[in-house]
Design a protein around this motif. Structure first.
Motif, PDB file in Angstrom:
ATOM      1  N   ARG A  23     -68.075  96.343  44.006  1.00  0.00           N
ATOM      2  CA  ARG A  23     -69.303  96.392  42.921  1.00  0.00           C
ATOM      3  C   ARG A  23     -70.648  96.094  43.441  1.00  0.00           C
ATOM      4  NH1 ARG A  23     -65.302  95.302  39.386  1.00  0.00           N
ATOM      5  NH2 ARG A  23     -65.527  93.010  39.410  1.00  0.00           N
ATOM      6  N   ARG A  24     -70.617  94.777  44.080  1.00  0.00           N
ATOM      7  CA  ARG A  24     -72.214  94.509  44.515  1.00  0.00           C
ATOM      8  C   ARG A  24     -72.677  95.690  45.476  1.00  0.00           C
ATOM      9  NH1 ARG A  24     -76.355  91.618  43.961  1.00  0.00           N
ATOM     10  NH2 ARG A  24     -77.083  90.733  45.705  1.00  0.00           N
ATOM     11  N   LEU A  25     -71.726  96.110  46.576  1.00  0.00           N
ATOM     12  CA  LEU A  25     -72.183  97.076  47.682  1.00  0.00           C
ATOM     13  C   LEU A  25     -72.593  98.333  46.740  1.00  0.00           C
ATOM     14  CD1 LEU A  25     -69.531  96.885  50.347  1.00  0.00           C
ATOM     15  CD2 LEU A  25     -71.926  96.244  50.334  1.00  0.00           C
ATOM     16  N   GLU A  26     -71.980  98.638  45.840  1.00  0.00           N
ATOM     17  CA  GLU A  26     -72.495  99.806  45.043  1.00  0.00           C
ATOM     18  C   GLU A  26     -73.844  99.731  44.276  1.00  0.00           C
ATOM     19  OE1 GLU A  26     -69.463 100.908  42.105  1.00  0.00           O
ATOM     20  OE2 GLU A  26     -67.919 101.402  43.964  1.00  0.00           O
ATOM     21  N   TRP A  27     -74.130  98.407  43.782  1.00  0.00           N
ATOM     22  CA  TRP A  27     -75.177  98.023  43.232  1.00  0.00           C
ATOM     23  C   TRP A  27     -76.367  98.054  44.174  1.00  0.00           C
ATOM     24  CZ3 TRP A  27     -78.305  97.883  39.075  1.00  0.00           C
ATOM     25  CH2 TRP A  27     -79.413  96.925  39.350  1.00  0.00           C
ATOM     26  N   GLN A  28     -76.157  97.397  45.454  1.00  0.00           N
ATOM     27  CA  GLN A  28     -77.079  97.321  46.466  1.00  0.00           C
ATOM     28  C   GLN A  28     -77.386  99.000  46.933  1.00  0.00           C
ATOM     29  OE1 GLN A  28     -75.145  94.965  49.366  1.00  0.00           O
ATOM     30  NE2 GLN A  28     -76.680  93.113  48.702  1.00  0.00           N
ATOM     31  N   ARG A  29     -76.137  99.789  47.040  1.00  0.00           N
ATOM     32  CA  ARG A  29     -76.747 101.116  47.493  1.00  0.00           C
ATOM     33  C   ARG A  29     -77.507 101.801  46.413  1.00  0.00           C
ATOM     34  NH1 ARG A  29     -70.751 101.656  48.833  1.00  0.00           N
ATOM     35  NH2 ARG A  29     -70.840 100.887  51.034  1.00  0.00           N
ATOM     36  N   SER A  30     -77.444 101.589  45.164  1.00  0.00           N
ATOM     37  CA  SER A  30     -78.266 102.153  44.116  1.00  0.00           C
ATOM     38  C   SER A  30     -79.567 101.722  44.007  1.00  0.00           C
ATOM     39  CB  SER A  30     -77.251 102.310  42.856  1.00  0.00           C
ATOM     40  OG  SER A  30     -77.081 100.926  42.368  1.00  0.00           O
ATOM     41  N   VAL A  31     -79.765 100.605  44.317  1.00  0.00           N
ATOM     42  CA  VAL A  31     -81.076  99.972  44.479  1.00  0.00           C
ATOM     43  C   VAL A  31     -81.671 100.459  45.476  1.00  0.00           C
ATOM     44  CG1 VAL A  31     -82.320  97.832  44.744  1.00  0.00           C
ATOM     45  CG2 VAL A  31     -80.485  97.714  43.186  1.00  0.00           C
ATOM     46  N   PHE A  32     -81.184 100.446  46.839  1.00  0.00           N
ATOM     47  CA  PHE A  32     -81.795 100.984  47.936  1.00  0.00           C
ATOM     48  C   PHE A  32     -82.101 102.497  47.532  1.00  0.00           C
ATOM     49  CE2 PHE A  32     -82.033 103.115  52.017  1.00  0.00           C
ATOM     50  CZ  PHE A  32     -82.706 102.247  52.595  1.00  0.00           C
ATOM     51  N   ASP A  33     -81.218 103.695  47.168  1.00  0.00           N
ATOM     52  CA  ASP A  33     -81.577 104.633  46.803  1.00  0.00           C
ATOM     53  C   ASP A  33     -83.046 104.845  45.898  1.00  0.00           C
ATOM     54  OD1 ASP A  33     -79.610 105.588  47.981  1.00  0.00           O
ATOM     55  OD2 ASP A  33     -78.102 106.097  46.330  1.00  0.00           O
ATOM     56  N   ALA A  94     -87.548  93.357  45.819  1.00  0.00           N
ATOM     57  CA  ALA A  94     -87.732  92.094  45.299  1.00  0.00           C
ATOM     58  C   ALA A  94     -87.749  92.031  43.852  1.00  0.00           C
ATOM     59  CB  ALA A  94     -88.823  91.165  45.871  1.00  0.00           C
ATOM     60  N   GLU A  95     -88.061  93.478  43.323  1.00  0.00           N
ATOM     61  CA  GLU A  95     -88.345  93.511  41.626  1.00  0.00           C
ATOM     62  C   GLU A  95     -86.774  93.515  41.122  1.00  0.00           C
ATOM     63  OE1 GLU A  95     -90.834  96.731  40.855  1.00  0.00           O
ATOM     64  OE2 GLU A  95     -92.489  95.814  42.128  1.00  0.00           O
ATOM     65  N   TYR A  96     -85.874  93.899  42.021  1.00  0.00           N
ATOM     66  CA  TYR A  96     -84.447  94.184  41.633  1.00  0.00           C
ATOM     67  C   TYR A  96     -83.511  92.749  41.972  1.00  0.00           C
ATOM     68  CZ  TYR A  96     -85.262  99.047  40.420  1.00  0.00           C
ATOM     69  OH  TYR A  96     -85.733 100.253  39.983  1.00  0.00           O
ATOM     70  N   ASP A  97     -84.286  91.940  42.568  1.00  0.00           N
ATOM     71  CA  ASP A  97     -83.668  90.640  43.244  1.00  0.00           C
ATOM     72  C   ASP A  97     -82.716  91.010  44.110  1.00  0.00           C
ATOM     73  OD1 ASP A  97     -84.512  88.198  42.477  1.00  0.00           O
ATOM     74  OD2 ASP A  97     -83.171  87.636  40.890  1.00  0.00           O
ATOM     75  N   GLU A  98     -83.055  91.920  45.016  1.00  0.00           N
ATOM     76  CA  GLU A  98     -82.203  92.401  46.228  1.00  0.00           C
ATOM     77  C   GLU A  98     -82.899  92.380  47.417  1.00  0.00           C
ATOM     78  OE1 GLU A  98     -79.125  93.361  46.512  1.00  0.00           O
ATOM     79  OE2 GLU A  98     -79.046  92.986  43.985  1.00  0.00           O
ATOM     80  N   ASP A  99     -81.893  92.231  48.422  1.00  0.00           N
ATOM     81  CA  ASP A  99     -82.597  92.139  49.787  1.00  0.00           C
ATOM     82  C   ASP A  99     -82.434  93.563  50.612  1.00  0.00           C
ATOM     83  OD1 ASP A  99     -83.314  91.497  52.644  1.00  0.00           O
ATOM     84  OD2 ASP A  99     -82.061  89.824  52.764  1.00  0.00           O
ATOM     85  N   LEU A 100     -82.801  93.951  51.464  1.00  0.00           N
ATOM     86  CA  LEU A 100     -82.685  95.097  52.100  1.00  0.00           C
ATOM     87  C   LEU A 100     -81.348  95.138  52.950  1.00  0.00           C
ATOM     88  CD1 LEU A 100     -86.128  96.797  53.076  1.00  0.00           C
ATOM     89  CD2 LEU A 100     -84.609  97.461  51.610  1.00  0.00           C
ATOM     90  N   GLY A 101     -80.908  93.873  53.217  1.00  0.00           N
ATOM     91  CA  GLY A 101     -79.813  93.861  53.988  1.00  0.00           C
ATOM     92  C   GLY A 101     -80.254  94.059  55.627  1.00  0.00           C
ATOM     93  N   GLU A 102     -79.209  95.218  55.958  1.00  0.00           N
ATOM     94  CA  GLU A 102     -79.399  95.781  57.379  1.00  0.00           C
ATOM     95  C   GLU A 102     -80.685  96.359  57.812  1.00  0.00           C
ATOM     96  OE1 GLU A 102     -75.879  97.393  58.904  1.00  0.00           O
ATOM     97  OE2 GLU A 102     -74.574  96.007  58.079  1.00  0.00           O
ATOM     98  N   VAL A 103     -81.369  96.860  56.850  1.00  0.00           N
ATOM     99  CA  VAL A 103     -82.591  97.575  57.110  1.00  0.00           C
ATOM    100  C   VAL A 103     -83.696  96.396  57.247  1.00  0.00           C
ATOM    101  CG1 VAL A 103     -84.186  99.257  56.288  1.00  0.00           C
ATOM    102  CG2 VAL A 103     -81.754  99.618  55.881  1.00  0.00           C
ATOM    103  N   THR A 104     -83.746  95.696  58.185  1.00  0.00           N
ATOM    104  CA  THR A 104     -84.701  94.688  58.294  1.00  0.00           C
ATOM    105  C   THR A 104     -85.781  95.015  59.371  1.00  0.00           C
ATOM    106  OG1 THR A 104     -83.296  93.547  59.763  1.00  0.00           O
ATOM    107  CG2 THR A 104     -83.045  92.852  57.497  1.00  0.00           C
TER     108      THR A 104
END
Length: 109
Positions: A23-33, A94-104
Motif C-alpha cells: 500500500r505504501r509503494l502504491e501511494w508513493q507511486r500515485s503521489v509521484f505520478d 513535501a506537500e504530500y509528506d513524501e520523499d522522492l526516494g530513488e529519484v534524488t
C-alpha cells in the motif's frame, strides 16, 4: 476463545507487513505520478529544462549525452536545469509528506 498458535500469529503479522509495504509503494507511486504531471505542466514552456530532468534524472542518461541531444553547450547546464525541476518536484512531494526516494540526484558524467 482458543489461543492462536505463535506460527499463525507470526504469519498474520508478516502478511500485514507485506500489505502495508504494498500500500505504501502504491501511494508513493500515485503521489509521484501526480507530482510528475504537475511538474510537466509547470515547465511546459521551458521544454529544454524539462527534457534535461526527464532524460538525465528519470531515464538516468549521462549529462554529456543529454547535452548533445538537446543542443546544450555545457554539461553543467544539464545539471542545473535538471536540478531546478527536481527541486520543484521535491517541493511538491513535501506537500504530500513524501520523499522522492530513488529519484534524488542527477547522474554525474
Amino acid at each position: 476463545l482458543a489461543p492462536v498458535p505463535a506460527e499463525e500469529l507470526a504469519a498474520a503479522f508478516a502478511d500485514a507487513e507485506v500489505d502495508d509495504t504494498r500500500r505504501r509503494l502504491e501511494w508513493q507511486r500515485s503521489v509521484f505520478d501526480v507530482v510528475l504531471k504537475q511538474v510537466r505542466k509547470e515547465f511546459k514552456d521551458r521544454i529544454k529544462v524539462l527534457n534535461c530532468f526527464e532524460l538525465a534524472t528519470l531515464r538516468n542518461r549521462p549529462a554529456k549525452q543529454v547535452a548533445a541531444e538537446l543542443g546544450i553547450d555545457s554539461i553543467n547546464t544539464v545539471y542545473v536545469y535538471a536540478h531546478r525541476v527536481l527541486q520543484r518536484a521535491r517541493d511538491l512531494c513535501a506537500e504530500y509528506d513524501e520523499d522522492l526516494g530513488e529519484v534524488t540526484e542527477v547522474r554525474a558524467y
